[in-house]
Design a protein around this motif. Structure first.
Motif, PDB file in Angstrom:
ATOM      1  N   GLY A   1       2.176   2.109   0.178  1.00 34.01           N
ATOM      2  CA  GLY A   1       1.980   0.609   0.190  1.00 34.01           C
ATOM      3  C   GLY A   1       3.199  -0.067   0.381  1.00 34.01           C
ATOM      4  O   GLY A   1       3.325  -1.470   0.874  1.00 34.01           O
ATOM      5  N   HIS A   2       4.564   0.620   0.607  1.00 32.14           N
ATOM      6  CA  HIS A   2       5.695   0.253   0.854  1.00 32.14           C
ATOM      7  C   HIS A   2       5.755  -0.479   2.431  1.00 32.14           C
ATOM      8  O   HIS A   2       6.132  -1.509   2.698  1.00 32.14           O
ATOM      9  N   ILE A   3       5.446   0.559   3.313  1.00 30.70           N
ATOM     10  CA  ILE A   3       5.593   0.244   4.645  1.00 30.70           C
ATOM     11  C   ILE A   3       4.275  -0.877   5.038  1.00 30.70           C
ATOM     12  O   ILE A   3       4.557  -1.636   5.908  1.00 30.70           O
ATOM     13  N   GLU A   4       3.099  -0.776   4.234  1.00 35.52           N
ATOM     14  CA  GLU A   4       2.022  -1.721   4.390  1.00 35.52           C
ATOM     15  C   GLU A   4       2.482  -3.069   4.102  1.00 35.52           C
ATOM     16  O   GLU A   4       2.402  -4.255   4.799  1.00 35.52           O
ATOM     17  N   THR A   5       3.570  -3.372   3.062  1.00 32.38           N
ATOM     18  CA  THR A   5       4.115  -4.789   2.598  1.00 32.38           C
ATOM     19  C   THR A   5       5.199  -4.844   3.690  1.00 32.38           C
ATOM     20  O   THR A   5       5.249  -6.361   4.194  1.00 32.38           O
ATOM     21  N   MET A   6       5.754  -4.206   4.103  1.00 32.21           N
ATOM     22  CA  MET A   6       7.209  -4.509   5.246  1.00 32.21           C
ATOM     23  C   MET A   6       5.882  -4.890   6.515  1.00 32.21           C
ATOM     24  O   MET A   6       6.607  -5.868   7.295  1.00 32.21           O
ATOM     25  N   ALA A   7       5.061  -4.327   6.796  1.00 28.10           N
ATOM     26  CA  ALA A   7       4.191  -4.669   8.024  1.00 28.10           C
ATOM     27  C   ALA A   7       4.108  -5.923   8.064  1.00 28.10           C
ATOM     28  O   ALA A   7       3.915  -6.874   9.220  1.00 28.10           O
ATOM     29  N   ALA A   8       3.551  -6.615   7.020  1.00 26.44           N
ATOM     30  CA  ALA A   8       2.952  -7.952   6.674  1.00 26.44           C
ATOM     31  C   ALA A   8       4.093  -8.615   7.282  1.00 26.44           C
ATOM     32  O   ALA A   8       3.957  -9.843   7.633  1.00 26.44           O
ATOM     33  N   ALA A   9       5.324  -8.455   6.393  1.00 25.46           N
ATOM     34  CA  ALA A   9       6.506  -9.541   6.668  1.00 25.46           C
ATOM     35  C   ALA A   9       6.801  -9.292   7.971  1.00 25.46           C
ATOM     36  O   ALA A   9       7.366 -10.279   8.575  1.00 25.46           O
ATOM     37  N   VAL A  10       6.882  -8.031   8.794  1.00 24.37           N
ATOM     38  CA  VAL A  10       6.976  -7.957  10.078  1.00 24.37           C
ATOM     39  C   VAL A  10       6.183  -8.943  11.040  1.00 24.37           C
ATOM     40  O   VAL A  10       6.771  -9.801  11.865  1.00 24.37           O
ATOM     41  N   ALA A  11       5.103  -8.953  10.824  1.00 25.80           N
ATOM     42  CA  ALA A  11       3.937  -9.623  11.566  1.00 25.80           C
ATOM     43  C   ALA A  11       4.266 -11.100  11.111  1.00 25.80           C
ATOM     44  O   ALA A  11       3.926 -12.021  12.079  1.00 25.80           O
ATOM     45  N   GLU A  12       4.475 -11.466   9.922  1.00 25.85           N
ATOM     46  CA  GLU A  12       4.870 -12.775   9.629  1.00 25.85           C
ATOM     47  C   GLU A  12       5.929 -13.481  10.584  1.00 25.85           C
ATOM     48  O   GLU A  12       5.878 -14.515  10.888  1.00 25.85           O
ATOM     49  N   GLY A  13       7.144 -12.666  10.667  1.00 27.23           N
ATOM     50  CA  GLY A  13       8.167 -13.252  11.451  1.00 27.23           C
ATOM     51  C   GLY A  13       7.713 -13.270  12.920  1.00 27.23           C
ATOM     52  O   GLY A  13       8.116 -14.242  13.617  1.00 27.23           O
ATOM     53  N   ALA A  14       6.738 -12.344  13.562  1.00 37.88           N
ATOM     54  CA  ALA A  14       6.530 -12.595  15.022  1.00 37.88           C
ATOM     55  C   ALA A  14       5.497 -13.780  15.092  1.00 37.88           C
ATOM     56  O   ALA A  14       5.930 -14.403  16.136  1.00 37.88           O
ATOM     57  N   ARG A  15       4.751 -14.038  14.027  1.00 37.13           N
ATOM     58  CA  ARG A  15       4.107 -15.189  14.153  1.00 37.13           C
ATOM     59  C   ARG A  15       4.916 -16.440  14.132  1.00 37.13           C
ATOM     60  O   ARG A  15       4.539 -17.390  14.769  1.00 37.13           O
TER      61      ARG A  15
ATOM     62  N   GLY B   1      22.265 -10.808  13.012  1.00 41.00           N
ATOM     63  CA  GLY B   1      21.732 -12.316  12.662  1.00 41.00           C
ATOM     64  C   GLY B   1      21.180 -11.942  11.169  1.00 41.00           C
ATOM     65  O   GLY B   1      21.129 -13.135  10.568  1.00 41.00           O
ATOM     66  N   HIS B   2      20.851 -10.904  10.769  1.00 43.21           N
ATOM     67  CA  HIS B   2      20.281 -10.653   9.354  1.00 43.21           C
ATOM     68  C   HIS B   2      21.223 -10.176   8.592  1.00 43.21           C
ATOM     69  O   HIS B   2      21.571  -8.929   8.388  1.00 43.21           O
ATOM     70  N   ALA B   3      22.480 -11.084   8.260  1.00 42.16           N
ATOM     71  CA  ALA B   3      23.590 -10.694   7.447  1.00 42.16           C
ATOM     72  C   ALA B   3      23.286  -9.862   6.135  1.00 42.16           C
ATOM     73  O   ALA B   3      24.104  -9.266   5.468  1.00 42.16           O
ATOM     74  N   GLY B   4      21.837  -9.990   5.875  1.00 42.00           N
ATOM     75  CA  GLY B   4      21.387  -9.278   4.391  1.00 42.00           C
ATOM     76  C   GLY B   4      21.903  -7.812   4.429  1.00 42.00           C
ATOM     77  O   GLY B   4      21.910  -7.404   3.382  1.00 42.00           O
TER      78      GLY B   4
ATOM     79  N   ARG C   1       9.681   1.135  -6.664  1.00 36.79           N
ATOM     80  CA  ARG C   1      10.520  -0.108  -6.333  1.00 36.79           C
ATOM     81  C   ARG C   1       9.595  -0.559  -4.897  1.00 36.79           C
ATOM     82  O   ARG C   1       9.861   0.193  -4.043  1.00 36.79           O
ATOM     83  N   MET C   2       9.189  -1.727  -4.877  1.00 40.20           N
ATOM     84  CA  MET C   2       8.741  -2.404  -3.857  1.00 40.20           C
ATOM     85  C   MET C   2       9.920  -3.098  -2.908  1.00 40.20           C
ATOM     86  O   MET C   2      10.812  -3.235  -3.531  1.00 40.20           O
ATOM     87  N   PRO C   3       9.269  -3.360  -1.698  1.00 40.66           N
ATOM     88  CA  PRO C   3      10.475  -4.517  -1.064  1.00 40.66           C
ATOM     89  C   PRO C   3      11.149  -5.359  -1.605  1.00 40.66           C
ATOM     90  O   PRO C   3      10.159  -6.226  -2.202  1.00 40.66           O
ATOM     91  N   THR C   4      12.226  -5.457  -1.709  1.00 36.97           N
ATOM     92  CA  THR C   4      12.904  -6.711  -2.266  1.00 36.97           C
ATOM     93  C   THR C   4      12.863  -7.929  -1.314  1.00 36.97           C
ATOM     94  O   THR C   4      12.442  -7.722  -0.085  1.00 36.97           O
ATOM     95  N   ALA C   5      13.129  -9.188  -2.138  1.00 38.57           N
ATOM     96  CA  ALA C   5      13.207 -10.346  -1.154  1.00 38.57           C
ATOM     97  C   ALA C   5      13.991 -10.108   0.056  1.00 38.57           C
ATOM     98  O   ALA C   5      13.636 -10.550   0.955  1.00 38.57           O
ATOM     99  N   ASN C   6      15.443  -9.816  -0.060  1.00 38.79           N
ATOM    100  CA  ASN C   6      16.264  -9.263   1.015  1.00 38.79           C
ATOM    101  C   ASN C   6      15.858  -8.513   1.970  1.00 38.79           C
ATOM    102  O   ASN C   6      15.841  -8.714   3.422  1.00 38.79           O
ATOM    103  N   GLU C   7      15.170  -7.371   1.521  1.00 42.97           N
ATOM    104  CA  GLU C   7      14.490  -6.274   2.690  1.00 42.97           C
ATOM    105  C   GLU C   7      13.269  -7.084   3.197  1.00 42.97           C
ATOM    106  O   GLU C   7      13.163  -6.674   4.716  1.00 42.97           O
ATOM    107  N   LEU C   8      12.547  -7.973   2.823  1.00 36.04           N
ATOM    108  CA  LEU C   8      11.523  -8.726   3.437  1.00 36.04           C
ATOM    109  C   LEU C   8      11.938  -9.652   4.511  1.00 36.04           C
ATOM    110  O   LEU C   8      11.417  -9.896   5.563  1.00 36.04           O
ATOM    111  N   VAL C   9      12.857 -10.325   3.989  1.00 35.17           N
ATOM    112  CA  VAL C   9      13.835 -11.441   4.917  1.00 35.17           C
ATOM    113  C   VAL C   9      13.962 -10.406   6.362  1.00 35.17           C
ATOM    114  O   VAL C   9      14.052 -10.791   7.190  1.00 35.17           O
ATOM    115  N   GLY C  10      14.459  -9.432   6.283  1.00 39.73           N
ATOM    116  CA  GLY C  10      14.973  -8.578   7.418  1.00 39.73           C
ATOM    117  C   GLY C  10      13.808  -8.021   7.948  1.00 39.73           C
ATOM    118  O   GLY C  10      13.864  -7.966   9.453  1.00 39.73           O
ATOM    119  N   ALA C  11      12.756  -7.491   7.508  1.00 43.74           N
ATOM    120  CA  ALA C  11      11.613  -7.453   8.220  1.00 43.74           C
ATOM    121  C   ALA C  11      10.680  -8.563   9.096  1.00 43.74           C
ATOM    122  O   ALA C  11      10.708  -8.420  10.205  1.00 43.74           O
TER     123      ALA C  11
END
Length: 199
Positions: free
Chosen positions: A13-27, A145-148, A173-183
């Protein structure tokens, strides 16, 4: 606007969560985005025994789907410093797309997850990026540009080659807020480049 595919494989589920964040950024960049996953190769009994996340909602991708997108962002967990066999198997079936140049000039990116900070994040990203380069794709990483990704305030994933997360040895450990910002940032950057090239 560009059509973006977020293609992933996720055991826990870690990559699944990251995938959702990547998709959100693309949108956020105005792209039309689909999230799809590659087929599981592990028998159901083994997946259940090892507590794989088997209730993932994303549809299963077909290799020929890839040609319909302007950008493809691939996420897969690390297996001993390289991409997972499920994703490798899927990409290995794309020889027909390669032979006819169906992915030339499309935009690509990679993201991953490891158990530890030094568990092969960058080599896994490069193993995905190598495939994308052979397909003739233009690569977009996780620029500064993602200084995190440079923070020393917490243990965090992320590198110039792509967004990452650290799952912990037991996967708790699930993706942190900073990691999701990066995604999200990487997804947005891939979509912006795709919009300029294909939009």
């Amino acid at each position: 606007m560009a059509k973006v595919l977020v293609l992933y494989y996720s055991s826990y589920g870690h990559i699944e969560t990251m995938a959702a964040a990547v998709a959100e950024g693309a949108r956020e960049a105005g792209a039309e985005v689909d999230i799809k996953r590659v087929p599981e190769l592990v028998p159901d009994e083994v997946a259940r025994t090892w507590h794989f996340k088997i209730d993932q909602a994303a549809p299963i991708a077909k290799v020929d789907d890839l040609a319909a997108y302007d950008a493809i962002i691939i996420g897969a967990g690390t297996r001993f410093g390289r991409l997972s066999s499920q994703m490798a198997n899927f990409l290995d079936q794309a020889g027909g797309l390669w032979a006819r140049g169906a992915l030339h000039g499309k935009v690509g990116g990679a993201f991953t997850s490891t158990a530890t900070q030094h568990g092969g994040q960058e080599t896994t990203l490069f193993s995905i990026i190598t495939n994308l380069l052979h397909f003739g794709m233009v690569i977009v990483g996780l620029d500064y540009g993602h200084a995190g990704q440079m923070t020393l305030d917490e243990i965090t994933g992320g590198s110039p080659y792509g967004a990452t997360t650290i799952a912990g040895g037991d996967g708790s450990r699930m993706p942190t807020a900073n990691e999701l910002v990066g995604a999200r940032y990487q997804g947005r950057r891939v979509a912006e480049v795709a919009n300029k090239l294909h939009g």
